[in-house]
Design a protein around this motif. Sequence first.
Motif, PDB file in Angstrom:
ATOM      1  N   GLU A  14       0.824  -1.202   0.000  1.00  0.00           N
ATOM      2  CA  GLU A  14       0.000   0.000   0.000  1.00  0.00           C
ATOM      3  C   GLU A  14       0.865   1.261   0.000  1.00  0.00           C
ATOM      4  O   GLU A  14       0.602   2.215  -0.741  1.00  0.00           O
ATOM      5  N   ALA A  15       1.890   1.252   0.849  1.00  0.00           N
ATOM      6  CA  ALA A  15       2.766   2.430   0.933  1.00  0.00           C
ATOM      7  C   ALA A  15       3.519   2.638  -0.378  1.00  0.00           C
ATOM      8  O   ALA A  15       3.647   3.765  -0.864  1.00  0.00           O
ATOM      9  N   PHE A  16       4.002   1.542  -0.955  1.00  0.00           N
ATOM     10  CA  PHE A  16       4.764   1.662  -2.201  1.00  0.00           C
ATOM     11  C   PHE A  16       3.889   2.188  -3.321  1.00  0.00           C
ATOM     12  O   PHE A  16       4.274   3.114  -4.057  1.00  0.00           O
ATOM     13  N   VAL A  17       2.698   1.625  -3.480  1.00  0.00           N
ATOM     14  CA  VAL A  17       1.791   2.052  -4.549  1.00  0.00           C
ATOM     15  C   VAL A  17       1.364   3.504  -4.337  1.00  0.00           C
ATOM     16  O   VAL A  17       1.251   4.280  -5.293  1.00  0.00           O
ATOM     17  N   ALA A  18       1.141   3.885  -3.085  1.00  0.00           N
ATOM     18  CA  ALA A  18       0.712   5.262  -2.793  1.00  0.00           C
ATOM     19  C   ALA A  18       1.749   6.285  -3.246  1.00  0.00           C
ATOM     20  O   ALA A  18       1.412   7.402  -3.651  1.00  0.00           O
ATOM     21  N   HIS A  19       3.028   5.915  -3.203  1.00  0.00           N
ATOM     22  CA  HIS A  19       4.095   6.864  -3.526  1.00  0.00           C
ATOM     23  C   HIS A  19       4.817   6.517  -4.827  1.00  0.00           C
ATOM     24  O   HIS A  19       5.819   7.161  -5.159  1.00  0.00           O
ATOM     25  N   ARG A  20       4.290   5.569  -5.576  1.00  0.00           N
ATOM     26  CA  ARG A  20       5.008   5.094  -6.755  1.00  0.00           C
ATOM     27  C   ARG A  20       5.225   6.199  -7.790  1.00  0.00           C
ATOM     28  O   ARG A  20       6.304   6.322  -8.366  1.00  0.00           O
TER      29      ARG A  20
ATOM     30  N   ASP B 157      11.625  -3.598   8.114  1.00  0.00           N
ATOM     31  CA  ASP B 157      10.703  -3.729   9.250  1.00  0.00           C
ATOM     32  C   ASP B 157       9.922  -2.422   9.356  1.00  0.00           C
ATOM     33  O   ASP B 157      10.460  -1.393   9.790  1.00  0.00           O
ATOM     34  N   LEU B 158       8.652  -2.437   8.948  1.00  0.00           N
ATOM     35  CA  LEU B 158       7.864  -1.213   8.906  1.00  0.00           C
ATOM     36  C   LEU B 158       7.663  -0.595  10.285  1.00  0.00           C
ATOM     37  O   LEU B 158       7.359   0.600  10.394  1.00  0.00           O
ATOM     38  N   GLY B 159       7.837  -1.403  11.323  1.00  0.00           N
ATOM     39  CA  GLY B 159       7.702  -0.877  12.680  1.00  0.00           C
ATOM     40  C   GLY B 159       8.773   0.139  13.015  1.00  0.00           C
ATOM     41  O   GLY B 159       8.611   0.943  13.947  1.00  0.00           O
ATOM     42  N   THR B 160       9.853   0.135  12.265  1.00  0.00           N
ATOM     43  CA  THR B 160      10.957   1.074  12.513  1.00  0.00           C
ATOM     44  C   THR B 160      10.877   2.310  11.613  1.00  0.00           C
ATOM     45  O   THR B 160      11.714   3.192  11.708  1.00  0.00           O
ATOM     46  N   VAL B 161       9.878   2.352  10.727  1.00  0.00           N
ATOM     47  CA  VAL B 161       9.769   3.433   9.744  1.00  0.00           C
ATOM     48  C   VAL B 161       8.752   4.466  10.223  1.00  0.00           C
ATOM     49  O   VAL B 161       7.568   4.174  10.346  1.00  0.00           O
ATOM     50  N   GLN B 162       9.218   5.682  10.479  1.00  0.00           N
ATOM     51  CA  GLN B 162       8.321   6.745  10.919  1.00  0.00           C
ATOM     52  C   GLN B 162       7.608   7.411   9.749  1.00  0.00           C
ATOM     53  O   GLN B 162       6.435   7.790   9.850  1.00  0.00           O
ATOM     54  N   ASP B 163       8.316   7.569   8.632  1.00  0.00           N
ATOM     55  CA  ASP B 163       7.759   8.257   7.463  1.00  0.00           C
ATOM     56  C   ASP B 163       8.029   7.410   6.218  1.00  0.00           C
ATOM     57  O   ASP B 163       9.106   7.489   5.628  1.00  0.00           O
ATOM     58  N   PRO B 164       7.058   6.574   5.801  1.00  0.00           N
ATOM     59  CA  PRO B 164       7.268   5.695   4.643  1.00  0.00           C
ATOM     60  C   PRO B 164       7.675   6.453   3.382  1.00  0.00           C
ATOM     61  O   PRO B 164       8.533   5.998   2.623  1.00  0.00           O
ATOM     62  N   ARG B 165       7.063   7.626   3.165  1.00  0.00           N
ATOM     63  CA  ARG B 165       7.384   8.405   1.964  1.00  0.00           C
ATOM     64  C   ARG B 165       8.856   8.796   1.946  1.00  0.00           C
ATOM     65  O   ARG B 165       9.554   8.611   0.939  1.00  0.00           O
ATOM     66  N   ALA B 166       9.344   9.346   3.047  1.00  0.00           N
ATOM     67  CA  ALA B 166      10.737   9.772   3.115  1.00  0.00           C
ATOM     68  C   ALA B 166      11.673   8.576   2.980  1.00  0.00           C
ATOM     69  O   ALA B 166      12.722   8.665   2.313  1.00  0.00           O
ATOM     70  N   TYR B 167      11.291   7.466   3.587  1.00  0.00           N
ATOM     71  CA  TYR B 167      12.127   6.262   3.536  1.00  0.00           C
ATOM     72  C   TYR B 167      12.211   5.752   2.099  1.00  0.00           C
ATOM     73  O   TYR B 167      13.287   5.403   1.600  1.00  0.00           O
ATOM     74  N   LEU B 168      11.072   5.704   1.414  1.00  0.00           N
ATOM     75  CA  LEU B 168      11.036   5.224   0.033  1.00  0.00           C
ATOM     76  C   LEU B 168      11.815   6.152  -0.898  1.00  0.00           C
ATOM     77  O   LEU B 168      12.529   5.689  -1.797  1.00  0.00           O
TER      78      LEU B 168
ATOM     79  N   GLU C  33      20.112  12.549   4.167  1.00  0.00           N
ATOM     80  CA  GLU C  33      20.023  11.105   4.401  1.00  0.00           C
ATOM     81  C   GLU C  33      20.004  10.339   3.095  1.00  0.00           C
ATOM     82  O   GLU C  33      20.567   9.248   2.992  1.00  0.00           O
ATOM     83  N   ALA C  34      19.349  10.906   2.078  1.00  0.00           N
ATOM     84  CA  ALA C  34      19.231  10.208   0.797  1.00  0.00           C
ATOM     85  C   ALA C  34      20.560  10.123   0.057  1.00  0.00           C
ATOM     86  O   ALA C  34      20.829   9.136  -0.638  1.00  0.00           O
ATOM     87  N   VAL C  35      21.410  11.153   0.182  1.00  0.00           N
ATOM     88  CA  VAL C  35      22.664  11.183  -0.586  1.00  0.00           C
ATOM     89  C   VAL C  35      23.896  10.957   0.288  1.00  0.00           C
ATOM     90  O   VAL C  35      25.030  11.080  -0.183  1.00  0.00           O
ATOM     91  N   ASP C  36      23.663  10.634   1.562  1.00  0.00           N
ATOM     92  CA  ASP C  36      24.770  10.346   2.493  1.00  0.00           C
ATOM     93  C   ASP C  36      25.746  11.513   2.626  1.00  0.00           C
ATOM     94  O   ASP C  36      26.970  11.353   2.556  1.00  0.00           O
TER      95      ASP C  36
ATOM     96  N   VAL D 293      12.695  20.584  -7.196  1.00  0.00           N
ATOM     97  CA  VAL D 293      11.472  20.060  -7.806  1.00  0.00           C
ATOM     98  C   VAL D 293      10.488  19.565  -6.758  1.00  0.00           C
ATOM     99  O   VAL D 293       9.294  19.856  -6.826  1.00  0.00           O
ATOM    100  N   PHE D 294      10.997  18.850  -5.757  1.00  0.00           N
ATOM    101  CA  PHE D 294      10.111  18.229  -4.780  1.00  0.00           C
ATOM    102  C   PHE D 294      10.153  18.883  -3.402  1.00  0.00           C
ATOM    103  O   PHE D 294       9.450  18.460  -2.486  1.00  0.00           O
ATOM    104  N   ASP D 295      10.981  19.914  -3.262  1.00  0.00           N
ATOM    105  CA  ASP D 295      10.991  20.737  -2.052  1.00  0.00           C
ATOM    106  C   ASP D 295      11.220  19.931  -0.776  1.00  0.00           C
ATOM    107  O   ASP D 295      10.642  20.211   0.269  1.00  0.00           O
ATOM    108  N   LEU D 296      12.073  18.922  -0.859  1.00  0.00           N
ATOM    109  CA  LEU D 296      12.406  18.155   0.340  1.00  0.00           C
ATOM    110  C   LEU D 296      13.315  18.980   1.247  1.00  0.00           C
ATOM    111  O   LEU D 296      14.096  19.811   0.773  1.00  0.00           O
TER     112      LEU D 296
END
Length: 309
Positions: A27-33, A65-76, A157-160, A147-150
């Motif tokens: 569900e999370a993946f499809v929501a943000h695909r 482990d989704l229990g450790t993920v606070q923000d699925p969108r940011a993680y994805l 975190e995304a680019v280390d 573009v995405f205003d992150l």
Amino acid sequence: MAGTPRTAPEDRGQGISQDDRMDPATEAFVAHRNLLFTVAYEMLGSAADAEDALQETWLRWVGVDLGTVQDPRAYLVRIATRQALMRLRTLGRRRESYVGPWLPEPLLTAPDVAEDIALADSVSMAMLLVLETLTPTERAVFVLREVFDLAYDEIAEAVDKSPAAVRQIAHRARSHVAARRPREVVSAAETRDALKAFQRAVETGDMQSLLDILAPDVVLLTDGGGVKLAALEPIVGAATVAHVLGRISNTAPLLPAQVNGHPALMLRLDGEIDTVFAVRIDDGLITGLYAVRNPEKLSHMERETTLRR
């Protein structure tokens, strides 16, 4: 934040079946695909490579482990960015040996994408070619920030990188792009008008009308990938470009399409897309003309066009 271009159905090509759509990870993946695809596409300039990056993102996501993920969108987004970065570095080496000019893979987009000016500008052929001049990390930072205003912390975190380093990279990338991007935002209506004039001139072989719509220093880039006939170097100047385009008059009608958030034209031969023409417009004239002929780069658009008939 800008939207995302609607392309393929959200779960196509990701191994997601009807039976597991209720799974939280799915569900999370499809929501943000759509978001993930657009991030990957803007970084890679290729729908096929973006789909591959999403496949790798999905494979890693289902092991989290989704229990450790606070923000699925940011993680994805973080996973997708890292996958796209790895692929971009590999592709950069391949493009050095590419036959002739390299152009982004054309992406068939929904008509309403053009209404989102920021998004349409960011996925245009002209802008993607500008992004090609950035380093992989600069490109990732620019796309995620501009573009995405992150937030800088999310991008870091995304680019280390550290947030401070990301701010510096963003400033450098922004300055680089500003110096090379189109001088003005051109509306869809202006682009359509220019393309109609271009189309009439090419189809009728009216050289003077063609010269009237081409800027004196117009540049034509043709991407055949070593498979289809194409110029191996940029073609510069209105007279020379008009002469080359004159060869396709009366070949077949040019068909309108919505490509990379902007009006474009397609040439079909024997029932298949032969060439996609996108343009860059400055001050009402065509300054950049991009002709994609490489069959590998047209296969995704061919599938999408078939599905929408």
